[in-house]
Design a protein around this motif. Structure first.
Motif, PDB file in Angstrom:
ATOM      1  N   ASP A  77      34.151  46.326 -24.608  1.00  0.00           N
ATOM      2  CA  ASP A  77      34.047  44.888 -24.835  1.00  0.00           C
ATOM      3  C   ASP A  77      32.872  44.252 -24.099  1.00  0.00           C
ATOM      4  OD1 ASP A  77      36.312  44.717 -26.488  1.00  0.00           O
ATOM      5  OD2 ASP A  77      37.644  44.667 -24.747  1.00  0.00           O
ATOM      6  N   ALA A  78      31.937  45.054 -23.620  1.00  0.00           N
ATOM      7  CA  ALA A  78      30.848  44.508 -22.812  1.00  0.00           C
ATOM      8  C   ALA A  78      29.528  45.191 -23.145  1.00  0.00           C
ATOM      9  CB  ALA A  78      31.162  44.704 -21.330  1.00  0.00           C
ATOM     10  N   MET A  79      28.451  44.444 -23.036  1.00  0.00           N
ATOM     11  CA  MET A  79      27.115  45.006 -23.247  1.00  0.00           C
ATOM     12  C   MET A  79      26.649  45.787 -22.014  1.00  0.00           C
ATOM     13  SD  MET A  79      26.200  44.109 -26.310  1.00  0.00           S
ATOM     14  CE  MET A  79      24.440  44.247 -26.415  1.00  0.00           C
ATOM     15  N   TYR A  80      27.209  45.444 -20.853  1.00  0.00           N
ATOM     16  CA  TYR A  80      26.883  46.154 -19.613  1.00  0.00           C
ATOM     17  C   TYR A  80      28.066  46.071 -18.663  1.00  0.00           C
ATOM     18  CZ  TYR A  80      26.278  41.736 -17.160  1.00  0.00           C
ATOM     19  OH  TYR A  80      26.504  40.521 -16.586  1.00  0.00           O
ATOM     20  N   VAL A  81      28.084  46.994 -17.697  1.00  0.00           N
ATOM     21  CA  VAL A  81      29.137  47.021 -16.686  1.00  0.00           C
ATOM     22  C   VAL A  81      28.481  47.392 -15.354  1.00  0.00           C
ATOM     23  CG1 VAL A  81      31.255  48.183 -15.915  1.00  0.00           C
ATOM     24  CG2 VAL A  81      30.887  47.749 -18.349  1.00  0.00           C
ATOM     25  N   HIS A  82      28.785  46.616 -14.296  1.00  0.00           N
ATOM     26  CA  HIS A  82      28.338  46.974 -12.949  1.00  0.00           C
ATOM     27  C   HIS A  82      29.155  48.178 -12.503  1.00  0.00           C
ATOM     28  CE1 HIS A  82      28.149  46.593  -8.499  1.00  0.00           C
ATOM     29  NE2 HIS A  82      26.868  46.426  -8.804  1.00  0.00           N
ATOM     30  N   TYR A 112      23.995  49.805 -13.212  1.00  0.00           N
ATOM     31  CA  TYR A 112      24.669  49.149 -14.326  1.00  0.00           C
ATOM     32  C   TYR A 112      24.706  50.120 -15.498  1.00  0.00           C
ATOM     33  CZ  TYR A 112      24.236  44.768 -11.822  1.00  0.00           C
ATOM     34  OH  TYR A 112      24.340  43.782 -10.883  1.00  0.00           O
ATOM     35  N   LEU A 113      25.820  50.148 -16.176  1.00  0.00           N
ATOM     36  CA  LEU A 113      25.950  50.913 -17.406  1.00  0.00           C
ATOM     37  C   LEU A 113      25.621  49.968 -18.556  1.00  0.00           C
ATOM     38  CD1 LEU A 113      26.894  53.596 -18.765  1.00  0.00           C
ATOM     39  CD2 LEU A 113      29.179  52.565 -18.876  1.00  0.00           C
ATOM     40  N   VAL A 114      24.663  50.352 -19.408  1.00  0.00           N
ATOM     41  CA  VAL A 114      24.264  49.502 -20.527  1.00  0.00           C
ATOM     42  C   VAL A 114      24.331  50.290 -21.827  1.00  0.00           C
ATOM     43  CG1 VAL A 114      22.782  48.001 -19.135  1.00  0.00           C
ATOM     44  CG2 VAL A 114      21.797  49.997 -20.238  1.00  0.00           C
ATOM     45  N   ARG A 115      24.518  49.544 -22.909  1.00  0.00           N
ATOM     46  CA  ARG A 115      24.541  50.152 -24.242  1.00  0.00           C
ATOM     47  C   ARG A 115      23.133  50.522 -24.681  1.00  0.00           C
ATOM     48  NH1 ARG A 115      28.525  46.352 -27.929  1.00  0.00           N
ATOM     49  NH2 ARG A 115      30.444  46.802 -26.794  1.00  0.00           N
ATOM     50  N   GLY A 116      23.058  51.565 -25.512  1.00  0.00           N
ATOM     51  CA  GLY A 116      21.807  51.968 -26.137  1.00  0.00           C
ATOM     52  C   GLY A 116      22.111  52.657 -27.455  1.00  0.00           C
ATOM     53  N   VAL A 157      23.576  54.300 -20.925  1.00  0.00           N
ATOM     54  CA  VAL A 157      22.528  54.512 -19.931  1.00  0.00           C
ATOM     55  C   VAL A 157      22.948  53.855 -18.615  1.00  0.00           C
ATOM     56  CG1 VAL A 157      20.108  54.046 -19.372  1.00  0.00           C
ATOM     57  CG2 VAL A 157      20.765  54.491 -21.737  1.00  0.00           C
ATOM     58  N   VAL A 158      22.738  54.575 -17.520  1.00  0.00           N
ATOM     59  CA  VAL A 158      22.906  53.989 -16.197  1.00  0.00           C
ATOM     60  C   VAL A 158      21.512  53.586 -15.730  1.00  0.00           C
ATOM     61  CG1 VAL A 158      23.600  54.366 -13.798  1.00  0.00           C
ATOM     62  CG2 VAL A 158      24.936  55.385 -15.664  1.00  0.00           C
ATOM     63  N   ALA A 159      21.338  52.282 -15.495  1.00  0.00           N
ATOM     64  CA  ALA A 159      20.049  51.760 -15.036  1.00  0.00           C
ATOM     65  C   ALA A 159      20.259  51.046 -13.709  1.00  0.00           C
ATOM     66  CB  ALA A 159      19.482  50.790 -16.072  1.00  0.00           C
ATOM     67  N   TRP A 160      19.306  51.222 -12.791  1.00  0.00           N
ATOM     68  CA  TRP A 160      19.372  50.546 -11.506  1.00  0.00           C
ATOM     69  C   TRP A 160      18.536  49.283 -11.621  1.00  0.00           C
ATOM     70  CZ3 TRP A 160      20.223  55.618 -12.038  1.00  0.00           C
ATOM     71  CH2 TRP A 160      21.296  56.155 -11.308  1.00  0.00           C
ATOM     72  N   LEU A 161      19.227  48.141 -11.498  1.00  0.00           N
ATOM     73  CA  LEU A 161      18.600  46.840 -11.714  1.00  0.00           C
ATOM     74  C   LEU A 161      18.721  45.981 -10.466  1.00  0.00           C
ATOM     75  CD1 LEU A 161      20.207  46.173 -15.212  1.00  0.00           C
ATOM     76  CD2 LEU A 161      17.938  47.131 -14.751  1.00  0.00           C
ATOM     77  N   GLU A 162      17.786  45.069 -10.299  1.00  0.00           N
ATOM     78  CA  GLU A 162      17.816  44.192  -9.128  1.00  0.00           C
ATOM     79  C   GLU A 162      18.828  43.071  -9.258  1.00  0.00           C
ATOM     80  OE1 GLU A 162      14.080  43.162  -7.488  1.00  0.00           O
ATOM     81  OE2 GLU A 162      13.273  45.159  -7.838  1.00  0.00           O
ATOM     82  N   LYS A 163      19.241  42.783 -10.503  1.00  0.00           N
ATOM     83  CA  LYS A 163      20.291  41.788 -10.707  1.00  0.00           C
ATOM     84  C   LYS A 163      20.997  42.086 -12.018  1.00  0.00           C
ATOM     85  CE  LYS A 163      17.441  38.092 -12.638  1.00  0.00           C
ATOM     86  NZ  LYS A 163      17.084  36.711 -12.421  1.00  0.00           N
ATOM     87  N   PRO A 164      22.182  41.531 -12.207  1.00  0.00           N
ATOM     88  CA  PRO A 164      22.914  41.799 -13.450  1.00  0.00           C
ATOM     89  C   PRO A 164      22.133  41.315 -14.668  1.00  0.00           C
ATOM     90  CG  PRO A 164      24.314  40.656 -11.852  1.00  0.00           C
ATOM     91  CD  PRO A 164      22.924  40.646 -11.306  1.00  0.00           C
ATOM     92  N   PRO A 165      22.221  42.016 -15.778  1.00  0.00           N
ATOM     93  CA  PRO A 165      21.546  41.550 -16.991  1.00  0.00           C
ATOM     94  C   PRO A 165      22.158  40.236 -17.475  1.00  0.00           C
ATOM     95  CG  PRO A 165      22.257  43.837 -17.226  1.00  0.00           C
ATOM     96  CD  PRO A 165      22.878  43.299 -15.970  1.00  0.00           C
ATOM     97  N   SER A 166      21.308  39.338 -17.952  1.00  0.00           N
ATOM     98  CA  SER A 166      21.851  38.135 -18.587  1.00  0.00           C
ATOM     99  C   SER A 166      22.145  38.439 -20.055  1.00  0.00           C
ATOM    100  CB  SER A 166      20.893  36.959 -18.447  1.00  0.00           C
ATOM    101  OG  SER A 166      19.613  37.296 -18.933  1.00  0.00           O
ATOM    102  N   ASN A 167      21.358  39.305 -20.662  1.00  0.00           N
ATOM    103  CA  ASN A 167      21.571  39.802 -22.019  1.00  0.00           C
ATOM    104  C   ASN A 167      21.096  41.250 -22.078  1.00  0.00           C
ATOM    105  OD1 ASN A 167      22.453  37.509 -23.737  1.00  0.00           O
ATOM    106  ND2 ASN A 167      20.533  36.623 -23.018  1.00  0.00           N
ATOM    107  N   VAL A 168      21.724  42.034 -22.933  1.00  0.00           N
ATOM    108  CA  VAL A 168      21.251  43.389 -23.194  1.00  0.00           C
ATOM    109  C   VAL A 168      20.928  43.454 -24.685  1.00  0.00           C
ATOM    110  CG1 VAL A 168      21.793  45.856 -23.205  1.00  0.00           C
ATOM    111  CG2 VAL A 168      22.627  44.405 -21.349  1.00  0.00           C
ATOM    112  N   TYR A 169      19.669  43.675 -24.978  1.00  0.00           N
ATOM    113  CA  TYR A 169      19.226  43.787 -26.371  1.00  0.00           C
ATOM    114  C   TYR A 169      19.045  45.259 -26.704  1.00  0.00           C
ATOM    115  CZ  TYR A 169      18.402  38.850 -25.741  1.00  0.00           C
ATOM    116  OH  TYR A 169      18.561  37.520 -25.472  1.00  0.00           O
TER     117      TYR A 169
END
Length: 176
Positions: A77-82, A112-116, A157-169
């Motif tokens: 249910d999410a585009m990304y997960v911390h 963060y885990l993000v969709r791809g 994909v697990v990506a290391w980000l400096e802040k949570p994504p506001s949107n994942v495209y």
């Protein structure tokens, strides 16, 4: 002369039949499994609107297919997960910290885990970017080259980000 015309037509028809057969063989339909994965991947496509400038994300890893069900469950249910360090270990088989160290006043990047979405035959890599304005928008681009239909599949994909994504495209493009 009529035999020459008949021979020319016969050669032309034979060439057209050969070409049609080759195209049909090259552009065969997807297998049932490829079609199922392709349909599931289409649900994750989320194109970005408007104009963006993107900076490449260097610290990321694709979740292995053997752990994709776990990732899909987290991203249901999410585009990304911390992620916690334990979740990173469960998804990647290791807890890999990024190579980049932060200096004050910046924080270390967090996982963060993000969709791809990638090609179903895993011949082409994904590209990950973050918007250069610093809004936190993330773009996961997949694609392939081919003259026929290319099956898509979900990738996590697990990506290391400096802040949570506001949107994942998430995009997928086939170059012809």
């Amino acid at each position: 002369m009529p035999q020459t015309i008949k021979r020319t037509h016969a050669l032309r028809n034979a060439a057209l039949l050969f070409l049609a057969t080759m195209l049909a063989a090259c552009c065969g339909s997807l297998s049932d499994e490829e079609a199922r994965r392709d349909q599931a991947a289409r649900q994750w496509i989320h194109p970005w609107p408007g104009q963006y400038r993107w900076d490449e994300i260097h610290e990321w890893k694709t979740v292995d297919n053997s752990r994709l069900n776990l990732a899909e469950g987290l991203l249901h249910d999410a585009m990304y997960v911390h992620l916690t360090e334990k979740q990173v270990g469960d998804l990647l088989g290791q807890t890999a910290r990024p190579r980049i160290e932060a200096s004050a006043p910046f924080r270390l990047p967090e996982p963060y885990l993000v969709r791809g979405v990638g090609d179903g035959r895993e011949k082409f890599p994904l590209e990950l970017s973050v918007d250069s304005k610093g809004n936190g928008d993330v773009w996961v681009g997949g694609g392939a080259n081919g003259t026929c239909g290319v099956p898509m599949e979900r990738r996590a994909v697990v990506a290391w980000l400096e802040k949570p994504p506001s949107n994942v495209y998430v995009t997928f493009v086939v170059g012809r």
